[in-house]
Design a protein around this motif. Structure first.
Motif, PDB file in Angstrom:
ATOM      1  N   HIS A   1      85.814  13.492   0.313  1.00  0.00           N
ATOM      2  CA  HIS A   1      87.193  13.472   0.795  1.00  0.00           C
ATOM      3  C   HIS A   1      87.383  14.564   1.841  1.00  0.00           C
ATOM      4  O   HIS A   1      88.255  15.412   1.704  1.00  0.00           O
ATOM      5  N   TRP A   2      86.558  14.536   2.887  1.00  0.00           N
ATOM      6  CA  TRP A   2      86.650  15.609   3.875  1.00  0.00           C
ATOM      7  C   TRP A   2      88.015  15.645   4.537  1.00  0.00           C
ATOM      8  O   TRP A   2      88.562  16.686   4.847  1.00  0.00           O
ATOM      9  N   GLN A   3      88.620  14.474   4.772  1.00  0.00           N
ATOM     10  CA  GLN A   3      89.966  14.422   5.308  1.00  0.00           C
ATOM     11  C   GLN A   3      90.908  14.010   4.188  1.00  0.00           C
ATOM     12  O   GLN A   3      90.884  12.859   3.758  1.00  0.00           O
ATOM     13  N   PRO A   4      91.709  14.906   3.641  1.00  0.00           N
ATOM     14  CA  PRO A   4      92.554  14.585   2.499  1.00  0.00           C
ATOM     15  C   PRO A   4      93.652  13.611   2.876  1.00  0.00           C
ATOM     16  O   PRO A   4      94.239  13.690   3.943  1.00  0.00           O
ATOM     17  N   ASP A   5      93.913  12.685   1.987  1.00  0.00           N
ATOM     18  CA  ASP A   5      95.026  11.765   2.182  1.00  0.00           C
ATOM     19  C   ASP A   5      95.691  11.539   0.830  1.00  0.00           C
ATOM     20  O   ASP A   5      95.051  11.536  -0.195  1.00  0.00           O
ATOM     21  N   GLY A   6      96.976  11.323   0.838  1.00  0.00           N
ATOM     22  CA  GLY A   6      97.666  11.140  -0.424  1.00  0.00           C
ATOM     23  C   GLY A   6      97.810  12.458  -1.159  1.00  0.00           C
ATOM     24  O   GLY A   6      98.303  13.440  -0.625  1.00  0.00           O
ATOM     25  N   PHE A   7      97.337  12.500  -2.406  1.00  0.00           N
ATOM     26  CA  PHE A   7      97.469  13.689  -3.238  1.00  0.00           C
ATOM     27  C   PHE A   7      96.645  14.827  -2.654  1.00  0.00           C
ATOM     28  O   PHE A   7      95.495  14.626  -2.259  1.00  0.00           O
ATOM     29  N   PRO A   8      97.186  16.043  -2.541  1.00  0.00           N
ATOM     30  CA  PRO A   8      96.469  17.148  -1.901  1.00  0.00           C
ATOM     31  C   PRO A   8      95.101  17.384  -2.520  1.00  0.00           C
ATOM     32  O   PRO A   8      94.939  17.383  -3.744  1.00  0.00           O
ATOM     33  N   LEU A   9      94.105  17.585  -1.666  1.00  0.00           N
ATOM     34  CA  LEU A   9      92.734  17.695  -2.121  1.00  0.00           C
ATOM     35  C   LEU A   9      92.497  18.937  -2.970  1.00  0.00           C
ATOM     36  O   LEU A   9      91.725  18.912  -3.918  1.00  0.00           O
ATOM     37  N   SER A  10      93.142  20.053  -2.643  1.00  0.00           N
ATOM     38  CA  SER A  10      92.942  21.271  -3.416  1.00  0.00           C
ATOM     39  C   SER A  10      93.374  21.084  -4.865  1.00  0.00           C
ATOM     40  O   SER A  10      92.732  21.574  -5.794  1.00  0.00           O
ATOM     41  N   VAL A  11      94.472  20.348  -5.078  1.00  0.00           N
ATOM     42  CA  VAL A  11      94.930  20.079  -6.437  1.00  0.00           C
ATOM     43  C   VAL A  11      93.956  19.157  -7.159  1.00  0.00           C
ATOM     44  O   VAL A  11      93.683  19.322  -8.353  1.00  0.00           O
ATOM     45  N   ARG A  12      93.395  18.186  -6.444  1.00  0.00           N
ATOM     46  CA  ARG A  12      92.402  17.295  -7.052  1.00  0.00           C
ATOM     47  C   ARG A  12      91.197  18.091  -7.544  1.00  0.00           C
ATOM     48  O   ARG A  12      90.723  17.910  -8.672  1.00  0.00           O
ATOM     49  N   TYR A  13      90.676  18.949  -6.668  1.00  0.00           N
ATOM     50  CA  TYR A  13      89.460  19.685  -7.023  1.00  0.00           C
ATOM     51  C   TYR A  13      89.685  20.573  -8.235  1.00  0.00           C
ATOM     52  O   TYR A  13      88.917  20.533  -9.207  1.00  0.00           O
ATOM     53  N   TRP A  14      90.723  21.411  -8.190  1.00  0.00           N
ATOM     54  CA  TRP A  14      90.962  22.317  -9.303  1.00  0.00           C
ATOM     55  C   TRP A  14      91.364  21.563 -10.561  1.00  0.00           C
ATOM     56  O   TRP A  14      91.037  21.993 -11.678  1.00  0.00           O
TER      57      TRP A  14
END
Length: 430
Positions: free
Chosen positions: A169-182
């Motif tokens: 998911h190098w380009q985040p779309d939709g739900f923020p990527l930082s929140v997904r990862y953590w």
């Protein structure tokens, strides 16, 4: 077999350094310590290798005849790895719950079986979706295995899977990527913390100590793509937190291989400073909009602030434990960089000069620390930081090649001179 320390006890008793009762207590203490089981370690390794090779063998056999099979038969075969893995895990939990080799091997086989079944079913029925969707489902289904089977290898593979999913998911779309990862990483941290408490010097703990910070560094910058200025703040706080973790003294695990966090924190901070020492970075930063994506940046900013508060908390804890930690130059870099972000928005030139001055200060203080402790590693590290700063400035100046060569010779001579001085100081009787 007696512990190696037993051979030295009679000499210590003869010299009057310890009493015979103390020698007996020491011998009894070490004899009662759990001894490493080499056979158990070999069983773990062979169990893992057996699971991997068996899974690969099944894949090769099926791949050769896959197109000639009916759909119902392919569906049945697709679930066989999953069912076999579940059977092995059930047998392990009921019959061999304390056998680490069985736990690691069966859990790894089931983890691979889940991935194989998901991929095959998706291919058979042409289920639409991206690779990221498959990886996400695979990662979520493997999470319970970490705690159910108490498998360090599954925990290792889970962190790798979360990192892989985030990188896709190098380009985040939709739900923020930082929140997904953590959100995906945090559920696995209790197992890691328990691993540190139980076996602080174990091999599984050492691997996690290096893997976890590497995963965070590979992915943390992506969560700030909505606002580029957040990238510097995120990396500065994460690297500062890593270094501070390495300075903490934890009573539950006095020595839990803090080297990994120290290396990532210190080395990463220096690399970040060297990147920011070029003026073009601050000029490009000022030419970009403050927020690229208004919707994305709010959650990313919240995560960044949490990381900043975490680093500040660790800084306070580290100084409270040992006041000398306040003299470590690296611990103050992350708040200085966060302040410099504000300066850079007003004057790129001042921000550039400030970063170069900060690198020089870190190098000088590190060299001083190595000289006072007569530690060649720390001293050469400080010299290396200074040399890297000199090299960076060579790349954006118009100095002649002769002058550059003379400066390189001077830096090299400084390396030799300082090392020879430290070696002579060591040999000088105190």
């Amino acid at each position: 077999m007696a512990h190696p320390i037993s051979r030295y006890l009679p000499e210590l008793v003869a010299q009057g350094l310890i009493t015979p009762e103390a020698a007996g207590n020491i011998r009894q203490y070490y004899e009662n310590q759990p001894k490493p089981d080499q056979n158990n370690r070999l069983l773990i390794v062979f169990g893992i290798l057996g699971a991997l090779l068996t899974g690969l063998g099944i894949l090769l056999i099926l791949a050769h005849n896959w197109e000639d099979l009916d759909r119902w038969l392919r569906t049945l075969i697709a679930f066989i790895p999953l069912l076999v893995g579940q059977g092995l895990c059930a047998y392990t939990l009921l019959q061999r719950p304390e056998a680490a080799g069985w736990r690691e091997g069966s859990a790894t086989f089931l983890l691979l079986g889940v991935g194989i079944s998901l991929a095959l079913v998706s291919q058979i029925y042409q289920i639409p979706g991206e690779l990221t969707d498959l990886v996400l489902v695979w990662v979520l289904l493997s999470l319970p295995l970490i705690y159910l089977m108490r498998s360090s290898l599954v925990s290792f593979l889970y962190i790798c899977g979360v990192t892989w999913y985030t990188l896709l998911h190098w380009q985040p779309d939709g739900f923020p990527l930082s929140v997904r990862y953590w959100g995906l990483l945090l559920p696995a941290l209790p197992y890691y913390i328990n691993l540190i408490r139980r076996t602080p010097r174990g091999q599984a703990t050492q691997v996690h100590n290096w893997l976890l910070p590497l995963s965070v560094l590979m992915t943390c910058g992506q969560g700030a793509l909505g606002a580029p200025w957040l990238i510097v703040m995120v990396f500065a706080c994460v690297l500062g937190a890593f270094y501070l973790l390495g300075t903490l003294k934890l009573p539950a695990a006095a020595d839990w291989s803090r080297m990994s966090y120290t290396v990532f924190g210190s080395g990463g901070t220096v690399i970040l400073l060297l990147i920011l020492s070029y003026q073009f970075f601050w000029e490009i930063q000022n030419n970009k909009p403050f927020f690229i994506d208004q919707e994305q940046v709010i959650a990313d900013l919240v995560v960044s602030l949490i990381l900043c508060l975490t680093a500040i908390t660790l800084l306070v804890m580290s100084i409270r434990q040992d006041a000398e930690n306040a003299l470590q130059p690296i611990v103050w870099v992350f708040p200085a960089l966060c302040l410099n972000l504000v300066i850079g928005m007003m004057s790129p030139l001042v921000a550039t000069v400030a970063v170069n001055g900060l690198i020089l200060l870190v190098a000088v203080l590190t060299i001083r620390k190595g000289a006072l402790r007569q530690h060649l590693g720390i001293l050469n590290y400080g010299m290396l930081i200074f040399a890297a700063l000199v090299i960076c400035r060579f790349t954006d100046t118009d100095l002649s090649f002769v002058l550059r060569g003379l400066l390189f010779i001077a830096v090299g001579a400084g390396f030799f001179a300082v090392n020879i001085w430290i070696i002579r100081q060591r040999k000088t009787p105190q």
